[in-house]
Design a protein around this motif. Structure first.
Motif, PDB file in Angstrom:
ATOM      1  N   GLU A  44      12.084  51.813  49.620  1.00  0.00           N
ATOM      2  CA  GLU A  44      11.553  51.201  48.404  1.00  0.00           C
ATOM      3  C   GLU A  44      10.272  50.416  48.686  1.00  0.00           C
ATOM      4  O   GLU A  44       9.418  50.275  47.830  1.00  0.00           O
ATOM      5  N   ASN A  82      14.033  49.593  32.774  1.00  0.00           N
ATOM      6  CA  ASN A  82      12.802  48.973  32.294  1.00  0.00           C
ATOM      7  C   ASN A  82      11.980  48.402  33.439  1.00  0.00           C
ATOM      8  O   ASN A  82      10.754  48.532  33.465  1.00  0.00           O
ATOM      9  N   ARG A  83      12.628  47.751  34.386  1.00  0.00           N
ATOM     10  CA  ARG A  83      11.911  47.170  35.530  1.00  0.00           C
ATOM     11  C   ARG A  83      11.265  48.254  36.380  1.00  0.00           C
ATOM     12  O   ARG A  83      10.113  48.153  36.779  1.00  0.00           O
ATOM     13  N   VAL A  84      12.019  49.313  36.676  1.00  0.00           N
ATOM     14  CA  VAL A  84      11.506  50.397  37.502  1.00  0.00           C
ATOM     15  C   VAL A  84      10.292  51.045  36.834  1.00  0.00           C
ATOM     16  O   VAL A  84       9.263  51.269  37.471  1.00  0.00           O
ATOM     17  N   ALA A  86       8.326  49.836  34.327  1.00  0.00           N
ATOM     18  CA  ALA A  86       7.222  48.901  34.100  1.00  0.00           C
ATOM     19  C   ALA A  86       6.429  48.623  35.371  1.00  0.00           C
ATOM     20  O   ALA A  86       5.210  48.460  35.336  1.00  0.00           O
ATOM     21  N   SER A  87       7.116  48.575  36.489  1.00  0.00           N
ATOM     22  CA  SER A  87       6.430  48.237  37.739  1.00  0.00           C
ATOM     23  C   SER A  87       6.121  49.468  38.593  1.00  0.00           C
ATOM     24  O   SER A  87       5.614  49.332  39.703  1.00  0.00           O
ATOM     25  N   GLN A  88       6.432  50.664  38.076  1.00  0.00           N
ATOM     26  CA  GLN A  88       6.255  51.901  38.852  1.00  0.00           C
ATOM     27  C   GLN A  88       6.939  51.769  40.214  1.00  0.00           C
ATOM     28  O   GLN A  88       6.393  52.128  41.250  1.00  0.00           O
ATOM     29  N   TYR A  89       8.155  51.188  40.165  1.00  0.00           N
ATOM     30  CA  TYR A  89       8.891  50.900  41.385  1.00  0.00           C
ATOM     31  C   TYR A  89       9.549  52.146  41.931  1.00  0.00           C
ATOM     32  O   TYR A  89       9.747  53.117  41.223  1.00  0.00           O
TER      33      TYR A  89
END
Length: 135
Positions: A44, A82-84, A86-89
């Motif tokens: 990651e 949403n987090r993944v 939004a942050s292109q994680y």
């Protein structure tokens, strides 16, 4: 390793222990050097070189790899999704492993995880070259 440990450490009882610092996209070991390669929330952090790192892991392992990573499969809904997005994680998915020569033989996300990002464990067996050509 003494340079990297923040407290005094003796290696007199661990004479076979060695420490190698290297980049994940160029692992300085010969092909098939290890029976098992283990990652723990490392991929990651290297999403930008993830393809090279996974190819290197496949190259240096003889038999299997264990990945403890926040694969997208486990972060596909709610606040985690949403987090993944939004942050292109971390863009890794379980199905991607086969393209690097691994087939998951066990996976679970039933482990304690952070609220905003879920990590699971995948045990993947390395495919032999003949199996890669037939898939």
């Amino acid at each position: 390793m003494v340079d990297y440990v923040p407290f005094p450490i003796s290696f007199s009882e661990h004479v076979r222990l060695s420490f190698v610092q290297a980049s994940g996209d160029h692992i300085p070991f010969q092909d098939g050097s290890f029976d098992l390669v283990y990652t723990n929330q490392a991929l990651e952090q290297m999403d930008h070189i993830k393809d090279n790192v996974l190819r290197e892991i496949a190259r240096v392992t003889r038999r299997a790899a264990v990945f403890s990573e926040p694969f997208r499969d486990w972060n596909a809904s709610g606040i985690r999704r949403n987090r993944v997005l939004a942050s292109q994680y971390f863009s890794g998915a379980l199905d991607d492993l086969k393209s690097y020569g691994f087939v998951p033989i066990f996976s679970t996300d039933d482990i304690p995880s952070k609220v905003i990002l879920h990590t699971g464990i995948v045990v993947a067996e390395k495919l032999v070259q003949s199996e890669l050509r037939n898939s």
